[in-house]
Design an enzyme around this catalytic site. Structure first.
Site, PDB file in Angstrom:
ATOM      1  N   GLY A 238       0.782  -1.239   0.000  1.00 28.00           N
ATOM      2  CA  GLY A 238       0.000   0.000   0.000  1.00 28.00           C
ATOM      3  C   GLY A 238       0.805   1.275   0.000  1.00 28.00           C
ATOM      4  N   GLU A 286       4.598  -6.255   1.606  1.00 27.79           N
ATOM      5  CA  GLU A 286       4.027  -6.688   0.313  1.00 27.79           C
ATOM      6  C   GLU A 286       3.781  -5.497  -0.603  1.00 27.79           C
ATOM      7  OE1 GLU A 286       0.391  -8.084   1.839  1.00 27.79           O
ATOM      8  OE2 GLU A 286       1.338  -9.561   3.127  1.00 27.79           O
ATOM      9  N   GLY A 288       3.430  -3.467  -3.940  1.00 24.37           N
ATOM     10  CA  GLY A 288       3.258  -3.709  -5.372  1.00 24.37           C
ATOM     11  C   GLY A 288       3.574  -2.435  -6.126  1.00 24.37           C
ATOM     12  N   ARG A 289       2.682  -1.454  -5.968  1.00 20.10           N
ATOM     13  CA  ARG A 289       2.818  -0.192  -6.682  1.00 20.10           C
ATOM     14  C   ARG A 289       4.144   0.510  -6.393  1.00 20.10           C
ATOM     15  NH1 ARG A 289      -1.824   2.649  -7.755  1.00 20.10           N
ATOM     16  NH2 ARG A 289      -2.780   1.461  -6.070  1.00 20.10           N
ATOM     17  N   TYR A 329     -10.400   4.181 -11.374  1.00 22.70           N
ATOM     18  CA  TYR A 329     -10.088   4.835 -10.091  1.00 22.70           C
ATOM     19  C   TYR A 329     -10.017   6.352 -10.222  1.00 22.70           C
ATOM     20  CZ  TYR A 329      -7.907   0.200  -9.226  1.00 22.70           C
ATOM     21  OH  TYR A 329      -7.615  -1.133  -9.109  1.00 22.70           O
ATOM     22  N   CYS A 355     -15.713   2.519 -27.455  1.00 19.09           N
ATOM     23  CA  CYS A 355     -17.067   3.076 -27.413  1.00 19.09           C
ATOM     24  C   CYS A 355     -17.574   3.193 -25.977  1.00 19.09           C
ATOM     25  CB  CYS A 355     -17.997   2.206 -28.231  1.00 19.09           C
ATOM     26  SG  CYS A 355     -17.345   1.932 -29.869  1.00 19.09           S
ATOM     27  N   GLU A 356     -16.933   4.018 -25.190  1.00 14.49           N
ATOM     28  CA  GLU A 356     -17.328   4.290 -23.810  1.00 14.49           C
ATOM     29  C   GLU A 356     -16.857   5.705 -23.501  1.00 14.49           C
ATOM     30  OE1 GLU A 356     -18.431   2.085 -21.317  1.00 14.49           O
ATOM     31  OE2 GLU A 356     -18.067   0.130 -22.240  1.00 14.49           O
ATOM     32  N   TYR A 384      -0.573  -2.040 -12.026  1.00  7.51           N
ATOM     33  CA  TYR A 384      -1.999  -2.102 -12.354  1.00  7.51           C
ATOM     34  C   TYR A 384      -2.253  -1.532 -13.749  1.00  7.51           C
ATOM     35  CZ  TYR A 384      -1.812  -3.007  -7.425  1.00  7.51           C
ATOM     36  OH  TYR A 384      -1.478  -3.536  -6.195  1.00  7.51           O
TER      37      TYR A 384
HETATM   38  C1  LIG Z   1      -2.977  -5.400  -3.442  1.00  6.82           C
HETATM   39  C2  LIG Z   1      -2.293  -5.916  -2.257  1.00  6.82           C
HETATM   40  C3  LIG Z   1      -0.988  -5.514  -1.973  1.00  6.82           C
HETATM   41  C4  LIG Z   1      -0.240  -4.515  -2.802  1.00  6.82           C
HETATM   42  O1  LIG Z   1      -0.806  -3.261  -2.795  1.00  6.82           O
HETATM   43  P1  LIG Z   1       0.074  -2.017  -3.353  1.00  6.82           P
HETATM   44  O2  LIG Z   1      -0.787  -0.846  -3.096  1.00  6.82           O
HETATM   45  O3  LIG Z   1       0.289  -2.264  -4.802  1.00  6.82           O
HETATM   46  O4  LIG Z   1       1.331  -2.003  -2.584  1.00  6.82           O
HETATM   47  C5  LIG Z   1      -0.367  -6.073  -0.882  1.00  6.82           C
HETATM   48  N1  LIG Z   1      -0.986  -6.968  -0.091  1.00  6.82           N
HETATM   49  C6  LIG Z   1      -2.250  -7.386  -0.327  1.00  6.82           C
HETATM   50  C7  LIG Z   1      -2.868  -8.370   0.575  1.00  6.82           C
HETATM   51  C8  LIG Z   1      -2.941  -6.867  -1.410  1.00  6.82           C
HETATM   52  O5  LIG Z   1      -4.198  -7.266  -1.631  1.00  6.82           O
END
Ligand SMILES: *Cc1c(COP(=O)(O)O)cnc(C)c1O
Length: 427
Positions: A238, A286, A288-289, A329, A355-356, A384
């Site tokens: 997150g 964890e 991601g972004r 989003y 077409c949206e 994403y």
């Molecule tokens: C989506 C997700 C993440 C990654 O979220 P980011 O905002 O991309 O860091 C980590 N843990 C869980 C359980 C998620 O569902």
């Protein structure tokens, strides 16, 4: 902190000119920077060293095999949310033993697959899931390592579609129920209690919600460690990134940013290390972004410029099927021409051909004058982006490139018309 930059008006990824890549490989085209992935991972890992970190890239943000291999080579683990993602990790040369498996609706098949491959832990989101994992493990004569995903009821102060840590959301087990949950889990023969985890949402740009969640969890985690000998605490992902750096010095937005500086590995560490270090547990992250968002761009070519009484529509060959974030989003992506453009900025709507009405990348944004054949980049499209792409409107999906210095790998070929109908039959 990334390897996309402008030189003499042209945009580059590492050593390569993006306009040349677009010319050679066509558009729409995703381009990733291998060194950006490496640096983001290593920076976070090094800065959090006092917490004995285990960084599991949330691969739902970007699951291309070449990206996964790049991160696996640096030592990263992976946060997976399906059996398909585990399959990708293994194909990319990653280790199941460094994977954690999240999600509220794992199937028996997915659990069995993950158990056989020996994943590090399942992140469990409910009692029915706990019983399901126990049942599948006993059937396979295995013991499943788990951690409960705790819903700490902390507001992450982010977009409503990506907040997950309050009791309004489907995620996790309520904070108050955790002691009873662990007591029950400890009596199940197919379950081993390995850790405990929270994940409060996505694109969180202030460290405060993270510190609040860590503080709230601390006494509970201590108790679980003493009672069950758990070995890690997961802080989830997150961590937010900056999507909109176009801030004129001294503007209101610029001042706002001085007061709310972007989240960095250092600011994140400063907020959570003092809270979590005394636990003496491994801390699992964890992101991601944070690792992939600014490691990729989407390139597109202008098809037409359509002027109406009210608007200057720049119609490009990329669309919401390639990059859905603005439609889904209401998110912002900086848009930059790939080569120098002169002339006064024009208030423009950049749209795709789908077409949206939602197929709109930006509205009324001042952009340099663009004409058919010009190319642009949507920045910060490494998270994403491609993973949420589809073939909607029967549009073959874009190609993906991974650039490493001056080397380029076609990490995914552009789809063909035949790819559109693979597996279908007319009668
Ligand atoms: C989506 C997700 C993440 C990654 O979220 P980011 O905002 O991309 O860091 C980590 N843990 C869980 C359980 C998620 O569902």
């Amino acid at each position: 902190m990334h390897h996309f930059y402008k030189k003499n008006g042209s945009l580059f990824c590492e050593q390569l000119k993006l306009d040349n890549l677009a010319e050679k490989y066509g558009t729409p085209l995703y381009v990733y920077s291998a060194n950006t992935f490496r640096e983001h991972y290593n920076k976070l890992n090094d800065t959090l060293a006092p917490l004995n970190p285990m960084i599991c890239f949330a691969m739902k943000a970007n699951s291309n095999l070449a990206v996964l291999r790049t991160l696996a080579k640096e030592g990263a683990g992976f946060d997976i949310v399906s059996g398909g993602e585990l399959f990708r990790v293994l194909k990319a040369g990653g280790k199941a033993g460094k994977c954690v498996f999240a999600g509220v609706g794992k199937t028996d098949e997915e659990i069995a697959y993950a158990l056989k491959e020996g994943i590090y832990a399942f992140h469990v989101e409910s009692y029915p899931e706990l019983e399901q994992i126990n049942r599948v493990a006993l059937k396979l004569k295995k013991v499943a390592p788990i951690a409960a995903r705790v819903n700490p009821n902390v507001d992450a102060d982010t977009h409503h579609k990506i907040t997950t840590g309050t009791y309004e959301n489907k995620f996790g087990i309520p904070f108050e129920e955790i002691p009873a949950f662990y007591a029950k889990a400890s009596r199940l023969a197919g379950i081993k209690l390995r850790g405990v985890q929270v994940h409060i949402g996505s694109q969180i740009t202030s460290v405060k919600p993270f510190a609040a969640a860590a503080k709230k969890m601390l006494p509970l985690v201590r108790t679980l460690k003493a009672k069950y000998g758990i070995e890690y605490f997961g802080m989830g992902g997150g961590l937010g990134i900056v999507y909109d750096p176009a801030l004129e010095s001294g503007s209101a937005a610029w001042w706002n940013k001085q007061k709310n500086p972007p989240l960095t590995p250092a600011s994140y560490a400063k907020a959570i290390v003092p809270i979590l270090k005394p636990l003496g547990l491994k801390v699992l992250l964890e992101p991601g972004r944070f690792i992939s968002g600014n490691a990729g761009v989407l390139l597109a070519e202008v098809v037409h410029v359509k002027k109406t009484a009210k608007k200057n529509f720049v119609i490009v060959d990329a669309a919401m099927n390639d990059l859905i974030r603005p439609a889904f989003y209401e998110s912002y992506h900086q848009i930059e021409p790939l080569t120098a453009k002169s002339g006064k900025a024009i208030s423009s709507d950049v749209v795709g051909p789908i077409c949206e009405s939602g197929d709109t990348f930006c509205k009324n944004r001042p952009l340099p004058p663009l004409k058919a054949g010009d190319r642009v980049a949507f920045l910060s499209a490494g998270a994403y982006g491609f993973v949420m792409s589809s073939q909607y409107n029967s549009r073959p999906r874009a190609a993906e490139l991974l650039v490493d210095g001056r080397k380029v790998v076609v990490a995914r070929k552009r789809e063909t018309l035949d790819d559109l109908i693979r597996g279908e039959r007319a009668s």
